[in-house]
Structures are given as C-alpha cells and as structure tokens.
Design a protein around this motif. Structure first.
Motif, PDB file in Angstrom:
ATOM      1  N   ALA A 274       0.833  -1.208   0.000  1.00 49.75           N
ATOM      2  CA  ALA A 274       0.000   0.000   0.000  1.00 49.75           C
ATOM      3  C   ALA A 274       0.867   1.257   0.000  1.00 49.75           C
ATOM      4  O   ALA A 274       0.576   2.235  -0.705  1.00 49.75           O
ATOM      5  CB  ALA A 274      -0.929  -0.008   1.207  1.00 49.75           C
ATOM      6  N   SER A 275       1.943   1.257   0.766  1.00 51.64           N
ATOM      7  CA  SER A 275       2.830   2.414   0.790  1.00 51.64           C
ATOM      8  C   SER A 275       3.521   2.616  -0.552  1.00 51.64           C
ATOM      9  O   SER A 275       3.611   3.747  -1.053  1.00 51.64           O
ATOM     10  CB  SER A 275       3.863   2.248   1.904  1.00 51.64           C
ATOM     11  OG  SER A 275       4.770   3.318   1.912  1.00 51.64           O
ATOM     12  N   LEU A 276       3.999   1.547  -1.144  1.00 54.34           N
ATOM     13  CA  LEU A 276       4.646   1.661  -2.449  1.00 54.34           C
ATOM     14  C   LEU A 276       3.654   2.072  -3.531  1.00 54.34           C
ATOM     15  O   LEU A 276       4.009   2.806  -4.466  1.00 54.34           O
ATOM     16  CB  LEU A 276       5.321   0.341  -2.818  1.00 54.34           C
ATOM     17  CG  LEU A 276       6.480  -0.099  -1.907  1.00 54.34           C
ATOM     18  CD1 LEU A 276       6.956  -1.487  -2.297  1.00 54.34           C
ATOM     19  CD2 LEU A 276       7.627   0.897  -1.988  1.00 54.34           C
ATOM     20  N   ALA A 277       2.393   1.610  -3.417  1.00 53.34           N
ATOM     21  CA  ALA A 277       1.384   1.980  -4.402  1.00 53.34           C
ATOM     22  C   ALA A 277       1.019   3.454  -4.327  1.00 53.34           C
ATOM     23  O   ALA A 277       0.618   4.060  -5.332  1.00 53.34           O
ATOM     24  CB  ALA A 277       0.131   1.128  -4.211  1.00 53.34           C
ATOM     25  N   LEU A 278       1.172   4.059  -3.151  1.00 51.17           N
ATOM     26  CA  LEU A 278       0.910   5.487  -3.006  1.00 51.17           C
ATOM     27  C   LEU A 278       2.066   6.357  -3.473  1.00 51.17           C
ATOM     28  O   LEU A 278       1.981   7.586  -3.397  1.00 51.17           O
ATOM     29  CB  LEU A 278       0.583   5.810  -1.547  1.00 51.17           C
ATOM     30  CG  LEU A 278      -0.748   5.241  -1.026  1.00 51.17           C
ATOM     31  CD1 LEU A 278      -0.885   5.510   0.460  1.00 51.17           C
ATOM     32  CD2 LEU A 278      -1.915   5.848  -1.787  1.00 51.17           C
ATOM     33  N   GLY A 279       3.142   5.747  -3.921  1.00 55.49           N
ATOM     34  CA  GLY A 279       4.263   6.495  -4.472  1.00 55.49           C
ATOM     35  C   GLY A 279       5.431   6.681  -3.533  1.00 55.49           C
ATOM     36  O   GLY A 279       6.391   7.383  -3.884  1.00 55.49           O
ATOM     37  N   ALA A 280       5.415   6.075  -2.352  1.00 54.59           N
ATOM     38  CA  ALA A 280       6.527   6.213  -1.417  1.00 54.59           C
ATOM     39  C   ALA A 280       7.690   5.340  -1.865  1.00 54.59           C
ATOM     40  O   ALA A 280       7.500   4.264  -2.448  1.00 54.59           O
ATOM     41  CB  ALA A 280       6.090   5.831  -0.006  1.00 54.59           C
ATOM     42  N   SER A 281       8.876   5.801  -1.576  1.00 52.72           N
ATOM     43  CA  SER A 281      10.066   5.012  -1.898  1.00 52.72           C
ATOM     44  C   SER A 281      10.250   3.913  -0.860  1.00 52.72           C
ATOM     45  O   SER A 281       9.534   3.844   0.141  1.00 52.72           O
ATOM     46  CB  SER A 281      11.298   5.913  -1.941  1.00 52.72           C
ATOM     47  OG  SER A 281      11.486   6.547  -0.682  1.00 52.72           O
ATOM     48  N   GLN A 282      11.235   3.044  -1.108  1.00 50.09           N
ATOM     49  CA  GLN A 282      11.430   1.917  -0.199  1.00 50.09           C
ATOM     50  C   GLN A 282      11.911   2.373   1.171  1.00 50.09           C
ATOM     51  O   GLN A 282      11.449   1.876   2.197  1.00 50.09           O
ATOM     52  CB  GLN A 282      12.428   0.927  -0.798  1.00 50.09           C
ATOM     53  CG  GLN A 282      12.579  -0.348   0.021  1.00 50.09           C
ATOM     54  CD  GLN A 282      13.491  -1.351  -0.641  1.00 50.09           C
ATOM     55  OE1 GLN A 282      14.196  -1.021  -1.588  1.00 50.09           O
ATOM     56  NE2 GLN A 282      13.497  -2.570  -0.132  1.00 50.09           N
ATOM     57  N   TRP A 283      12.815   3.361   1.209  1.00 44.93           N
ATOM     58  CA  TRP A 283      13.323   3.773   2.513  1.00 44.93           C
ATOM     59  C   TRP A 283      12.260   4.532   3.303  1.00 44.93           C
ATOM     60  O   TRP A 283      12.198   4.447   4.526  1.00 44.93           O
ATOM     61  CB  TRP A 283      14.590   4.619   2.347  1.00 44.93           C
ATOM     62  CG  TRP A 283      14.354   6.022   1.852  1.00 44.93           C
ATOM     63  CD1 TRP A 283      14.340   6.431   0.568  1.00 44.93           C
ATOM     64  CD2 TRP A 283      14.103   7.175   2.660  1.00 44.93           C
ATOM     65  NE1 TRP A 283      14.091   7.793   0.501  1.00 44.93           N
ATOM     66  CE2 TRP A 283      13.945   8.275   1.785  1.00 44.93           C
ATOM     67  CE3 TRP A 283      13.997   7.408   4.024  1.00 44.93           C
ATOM     68  CZ2 TRP A 283      13.692   9.560   2.222  1.00 44.93           C
ATOM     69  CZ3 TRP A 283      13.742   8.693   4.473  1.00 44.93           C
ATOM     70  CH2 TRP A 283      13.601   9.751   3.577  1.00 44.93           C
TER      71      TRP A 283
END
Length: 420
Positions: A274-283
């Motif tokens: 969900a975090s990656l789908a919202l555009g956040a990077s891995q770190w």
C-alpha cells in the motif's frame, strides 16, 4: 291448527367442552428453559478443566508421594531430597496415566499426559525463579537497609568493617555507563542489520543471517578475549568501562539482530504494498510504515539484548579491570560493574562481604526490572491498541471535527433547490 314441529336430537345445542387446565405462567427470565421431555439434548460443557481432571491430578499426586515415601523408607536404601522429587514426579506421571486411561481413549490420554508435562515444567520454572529471587533478597536483606550501601563506594571499607561503612555506588555507575554505551552501539547497528536482512533478501543477506545465528551461541569469554586482544593488546588501550561496553556489544548485537529480524518479517506485506502503491520510496516505507508497526517487537528485541549483556561477568573482568573507587569516566582507568562486584564479593570468606554481594545482586535485579519497564513504556502498545489517553484524544479530535463541519454547513448557502 298448525301442528308443532317435532324436536330432533341434532337440533339441540351440544354443551361446551370443558377447557384443559392451563399451565402456570413461567417467570420472566433470560435463561433458556430446559425441555421437560426426556429425549431433549443436554447442554455440553465447554470448559477445558473438568472435575474428573482435578480428581485425577490430586489422586495421582497423593499416590505418588505415598509410594515414594514407602520406597525410600522401607523398600529401597534411597535418600536425598532431589532423588525423592524425581522419583515422586515419575510415579505421578505413571499414576496419572493409569487414572486417565480408565475413563478416556488413547488420543485423549496422550493429550492429557502432554498437558500435565507442559504445566509441570512451567510450574518448575516458576518455582525456580521464585526461589532464586527470594534467596537473593533474603541473603541481601541486611545491607539493603543501610542508606550508605547506595551512596558510598568501597574506598574506606575493609573486609572486617560493618555494613554501615562502604557501598556499591561505583558498581551502579559502572553498570549504567557500560550498558548505556553498549545500547548506543547495538541499537542502531542491530536495527539497521535487521532491516537489511528482512527488506533486502539475497545471497549476501543469507550469509549474514547464518553468521548472526552462529554468533548468538558465542561464549561470553570469547567476546571478552576478542576485545582484550584487539583493543587492549593490539591498539594499546588500557582497561576501561568503554572496553567492557565493546565486549558487551559483541554479546548483545546478534541477539538484537535476530529478534528484530523476526519481528520485521512479521509485518504484513500488504502494508508495504500500500505504501509503495501510493508512491513512497522503499526507505520511506521502511521508516514510516515498517518500523512504526514493529516498534513494540523491536523494543522486545532490545530488552532481550539488554538482559544478555547486563548480567555478564567474564567479558567485564577481562576488559574493565577492578577498582574500589568511583570512576565516572568510562574511557579512562578501571571501572567495576555490579556483576563483577557480586563475583568478587561472594568468593570472599568474610560474612559482611558475602552479604554485600547478595545485596548488590538484589540491586542488579531491581535495576534490570526498572530498565525493562522503561523499555516497555517507550515501546508503547502494539499496532491498533490505544491507551485510554489516546482514545480520549481521538474522541476529542472527532468531536472538534464534527463541530467544525456543522459550522461550515450552517454558514455556507445551499447549492441545490431541494436543500432550501
């Protein structure tokens, strides 16, 4: 004349049938009424402990004690309290197996026997813990009652001096400084390595995990010898509290890495997705999603590492030296810790020094308990579990939002004719 019509039996009205007696009204209750007919199904008991189980345990215990006493006093030349307990426990298991076998089938018998084994081992560990703590507090009760025991060091106290002279101030300061430096080293390194192992899988991370798992069983004397050979002999540094903290860090680091790695791998993958789908990077996902979710488990890993390092004696003995004075500088001169003070005091022949050693052990247990409580308070609750203050703040924030929305709706004119 008109003849009178003849009356027939069918024309006569039949008398009303008597009504059956009505049952008395039942009192109003929320308990379901049990059916009165004998074929009704009985309610099944859902409890895990039954009366027959309690009787079986008590009967097996009484029979085991009686048989063991008969065996030790009349039938065999046995003696000793430990042997009595072992034989009584084995006879208890045998008697309990026979009693359960009379009423239950094979799988149930094995299940009950396994349950008795698990509960008895848990009770044994609890009794051992209570005995150790109680014995330590009982032997160290005399020095704990003196205020100088916490505010003085041993510079002016000899082996024959009473308990009103001398204390463990230098050992308390040394323990706090050494464990503080060790935590400052191991917490960032341990969490960073755990994040690497859980978030970046690969051949190198598998190799690092193997090394970490091997280091968890590292003897403490090996860690002390490693720091003694590299820091004190090779680099020419003197024995100090900092060298002891490095040795404790070697002991604590694999414990923190392994426990934190397990906790981070338990974070649901849907949160990362969900975090990656919202555009956040891995770190950013790791920093804002993974680590906050695993905060309580990470504090547990830190607690385990602290428990491993705070009670070690051999690494401190090789790297910190020993002193009777208070040394608040961990980077210079010798520095003593509470485990080292306990080790040195218990092996003395003087009764007062032995009492000081047990008192220092009691203070060490209290210090460990205090550190664990602070770690739990800093770690907070598990994800989704709010305290009363947090729930109260959430409710106040929701009430303020509702009032703000109501004021905005009252101030703005209606846009649709049906809203007028």
């Amino acid at each position: 004349m008109t003849p009178r019509p003849t009356a027939y039996a069918g024309d006569l009205a039949a008398p009303p049938a008597p009504e059956p007696p009505t049952a008395p009204p039942r009192p109003a209750t929320t308990i379901p009424v049990r059916p009165d007919h004998p074929g009704a199904e009985r309610r099944r008991t859902t409890g895990t402990v039954r009366r027959t189980d309690v009787f079986a345990v008590l009967g097996a215990a009484v029979a085991a004690v009686c048989l063991t006493a008969l065996l030790f006093t009349a039938l065999a030349p046995f003696d000793g309290a430990l042997g009595f307990l072992v034989v009584a426990y084995l006879l208890f298991l045998a008697c309990y197996l026979v009693l359960v076998r009379l009423d239950e089938a094979g799988p149930v018998v094995r299940d009950r026997l396994a349950g008795v084994l698990v509960h008895s081992l848990a009770v044994t560990m609890l009794v051992a813990l209570v005995v150790v703590i109680g014995f330590t507090l009982f032997r160290g009760r005399e020095p704990l009652a003196w205020a100088n025991f916490y505010t003085q060091d041993m510079r002016s106290a000899g082996p024959l001096d009473p308990l009103s002279v001398g204390g463990i101030r230098h050992a308390i300061i040394g323990t706090l400084e050494q464990i503080g430096i060790a935590l400052a080293i191991t917490i960032p390194l341990g969490l960073l390595c755990a994040v690497f192992l859980s978030e970046l899988p690969g051949a190198f991370s598998r190799f690092v995990r193997i090394v970490v798992e091997a280091m968890t069983a590292l003897p403490s004397i090996v860690a002390g010898l490693f720091i003694y050979a590299t820091v004190i002999l090779a680099l020419g540094r003197q024995k100090s509290g900092f060298a002891a903290a490095l040795a404790l860090s070697v002991m604590m680091l694999p414990i923190i890495i392994r426990a934190a790695d397990v906790v981070l791998r338990l974070v649901p993958g849907t949160l990362r997705e969900a975090s990656l789908a919202l555009g956040a990077s891995q770190w950013r996902t790791i920093w804002h999603v993974v680590l906050p979710t695993a905060r309580s488990g990470a504090m547990t890993a830190i607690i385990l590492g602290t428990a491993r390092g705070i009670g070690e004696t051999s690494p401190v003995l090789l790297t910190a030296g020993f002193t009777q004075f208070t040394n608040a500088n961990p980077f210079q001169a010798n520095q003593v810790s509470l485990p080292l003070f306990v080790f040195d005091s218990i092996r003395r022949p003087d009764a007062t020094m032995v009492a000081r050693g047990f008192g220092a052990a009691a203070v060490l247990m209290a210090l460990v308990l205090l550190l664990f409580v602070l770690a739990r308070l800093l770690g907070g609750r598990a994800p989704g579990q709010l305290s009363r203050a947090q729930r109260r703040r959430r409710a106040l924030a929701s009430r303020r939002d509702a009032m703000r929305f109501a004021r905005r709706a009252a101030a703005s004119p209606p846009d649709h004719p049906n809203q007028r």
